[in-house]
Design an enzyme around this catalytic site. Structure first.
Site, short mmCIF file in Angstrom:
data_model
loop_
_atom_site.label_atom_id
_atom_site.label_comp_id
_atom_site.label_asym_id
_atom_site.label_seq_id
_atom_site.Cartn_x
_atom_site.Cartn_y
_atom_site.Cartn_z
N GLU A 88 -22.42 -24.76 45.92
CA GLU A 88 -22.58 -25.95 46.74
C GLU A 88 -21.56 -27.01 46.33
OE1 GLU A 88 -27.40 -25.70 46.00
OE2 GLU A 88 -26.21 -27.31 45.15
N CYS A 101 -18.74 -33.89 44.86
CA CYS A 101 -19.32 -33.30 43.66
C CYS A 101 -19.08 -31.79 43.74
CB CYS A 101 -20.80 -33.64 43.64
SG CYS A 101 -21.71 -32.85 42.33
N CYS A 108 -25.89 -21.20 35.78
CA CYS A 108 -25.56 -21.97 34.57
C CYS A 108 -26.37 -21.44 33.40
CB CYS A 108 -25.90 -23.45 34.81
SG CYS A 108 -25.47 -24.53 33.44
N CYS A 112 -31.16 -26.33 30.91
CA CYS A 112 -31.89 -27.60 30.88
C CYS A 112 -33.13 -27.46 31.74
CB CYS A 112 -31.00 -28.73 31.42
SG CYS A 112 -29.48 -28.94 30.49
N CYS A 115 -33.57 -28.89 35.42
CA CYS A 115 -32.47 -28.65 36.36
C CYS A 115 -32.66 -27.34 37.12
CB CYS A 115 -31.14 -28.64 35.61
SG CYS A 115 -29.73 -28.31 36.68
N GLY A 155 -23.34 -25.57 37.38
CA GLY A 155 -22.54 -25.05 36.28
C GLY A 155 -22.23 -26.07 35.22
N1 SAH Z 1 -23.57 -29.12 33.42
C1 SAH Z 1 -22.98 -30.40 33.62
C2 SAH Z 1 -22.70 -30.77 35.06
C3 SAH Z 1 -23.69 -30.34 36.12
S1 SAH Z 1 -25.24 -31.15 36.19
C4 SAH Z 1 -23.83 -31.46 32.95
O1 SAH Z 1 -24.84 -31.11 32.34
O2 SAH Z 1 -23.46 -32.62 32.96
C5 SAH Z 1 -24.87 -32.73 36.86
C6 SAH Z 1 -25.89 -33.79 36.52
O3 SAH Z 1 -27.07 -33.68 37.33
C7 SAH Z 1 -26.35 -33.72 35.09
O4 SAH Z 1 -26.40 -34.99 34.51
C8 SAH Z 1 -27.74 -33.14 35.25
O5 SAH Z 1 -28.49 -33.41 34.12
C9 SAH Z 1 -28.20 -33.81 36.51
N2 SAH Z 1 -29.36 -33.22 37.20
C10 SAH Z 1 -29.76 -31.94 37.21
N3 SAH Z 1 -30.89 -31.80 37.93
C11 SAH Z 1 -31.20 -33.03 38.41
C12 SAH Z 1 -32.26 -33.53 39.23
N4 SAH Z 1 -33.20 -32.73 39.71
N5 SAH Z 1 -32.27 -34.87 39.49
C13 SAH Z 1 -31.29 -35.69 39.01
N6 SAH Z 1 -30.27 -35.26 38.27
C14 SAH Z 1 -30.23 -33.94 37.94
#
Ligand code: SAH
Length: 339
Positions: A88, A101, A108, A112, A115, A155
């Protein structure tokens, strides 16, 4: 191999390896990124026989856009890759320009817990051209220029470091997409050795850290990367990054109800970033069906914000985009594949 995956230096080497001239790289870059041709037959200033050779070595094929969802100020694009995988990219319209973005991997491995992307293991890294084409194709679809890029899609970009850096060089190059380094932000969950390498690039890209939790107990529980690089390793690396690059660092902080939105957490966070040239971006959590975390309510978010302000921390609350269209990291791909 795909032509959109080559940096201008690699293209120069390629032409030299054919016994030809390096300057053809500039010409070809200009066809690809200024004139935006989609077929090699449109190249008119390089000899036909040479173009023929290039077209055998490098495909000029693009990705497929298989779904577009639109909301106010935000579009979300689902791409199909040549092996049938999906990624995406999200377009956000700001008052300062259009920002995209982009995704850096299929899936990934960081795991986390909040996520959506991390629910499934990494399938593979994205190739350089697959990152470049997310931008090129959305610009075409939109008919407008993209001025800002954030690598915050599916990712972990620092888990695909070499391809990431080539991608950044292509979109930043004046003959490429010419997006200024200060308009490009890479976001990482905190892979310390790569933060060091990134600071040595000597380019003006921005770095954002998905920080989210101000103590090891919480952070390790929810972000496994913290077990490898806990806060007493991460924080000095971030300080070093700021000293070396003279760039202001962004801390992303998702607010999860009753988990990390307490006064205690706000105070811990303020203490950790004291004296560091950074700002904190508070992110209202985008709830997702498959995960139990809840978003903090607005009053709690404001309280958290006020505590940071009172402690003289630079802080903003992120403008929300696209919660109606599953714009949070990985949600659209999950829907498509019904995971
Ligand atoms: N892996 C990288 C980039 C991708 S995630 C990183 O960890 O930074 C991009 C951002 O979106 C990260 O800060 C992640 O923690 C956040 N994110 C993931 N799921 C989310 C959600 N459901 N709501 C808000 N932010 C989220």
């Amino acid at each position: 191999m795909n032509i959109y995956g080559l940096t201008i230096e690699e293209m120069e080497e390629y032409f030299l390896s054919l016994g030809s001239k390096a300057f053809h790289a500039k010409q070809l870059f200009s066809w690809l990124y200024e004139k935006r041709i989609e077929d090699y037959k449109d190249v008119t200033d390089i000899k036909k026989e040479l173009v023929e050779v290039i077209s055998k070595d490098y495909s000029i094929e693009r990705l497929k856009i298989v779904d577009i969802q639109e909301d106010v100020d935000v579009n979300k694009y689902l791409f199909e890759l040549s092996d049938g995988e999906h990624i995406e990219a999200v377009l956000m319209r700001h008052d300062y320009g259009n920002s995209i973005c982009v995704s850096s991997q299929v899936g990934c491995n960081m795991g986390c817990k909040f996520c959506e992307s991390g629910r499934r293991k990494k399938v593979r890294n994205l190739e350089v051209h697959e990152m470049v084409l997310q931008i090129l194709m959305i610009e075409k679809e939109l008919g407008e220029r993209i001025s800002h890029v954030v690598v915050m899609g599916i990712g972990e970009p620092f888990d695909n470091y070499d391809n990431l850096v080539k991608f950044l060089k292509i979109i930043n190059h004046p003959k490429g997409l010419a997006i200024g380094a200060r308009h490009i932000t890479v976001s990482t969950c905190g892979i310390v050795p790569k933060i060091k390498e990134f600071s040595e690039l000597d380019l003006q890209f921005n770095l954002a850290i998905s920080f989210h939790f101000p103590n090891d107990e919480l952070r390790s529980k929810i972000m496994p990367i913290n077990k490898a690089y806990p806060l007493d390793v991460l924080m000095p690396a971030l300080k070093e990054y700021v000293e070396k690059t003279n760039r202001r660092l962004t801390f992303e902080y998702i607010l999860l109800k009753d988990i990390n939105d307490t006064e205690e957490c706000a105070l811990q966070l303020a203490k950790l970033v004291k004296g560091l040239n950074c700002y904190i971006n508070l992110i209202p959590y985008n709830e997702t069906n498959n995960i139990e975390f809840k978003r903090s309510n607005t009053v709690q978010i404001m309280k958290f914000y006020d505590i940071l302000k009172k402690n003289k921390v630079n802080v903003t609350i992120r403008k929300e985009f696209g919660s109606k269209i599953s714009a949070a990291c990985g949600q659209l791909r999950s829907k498509k594949e019904e995971l």
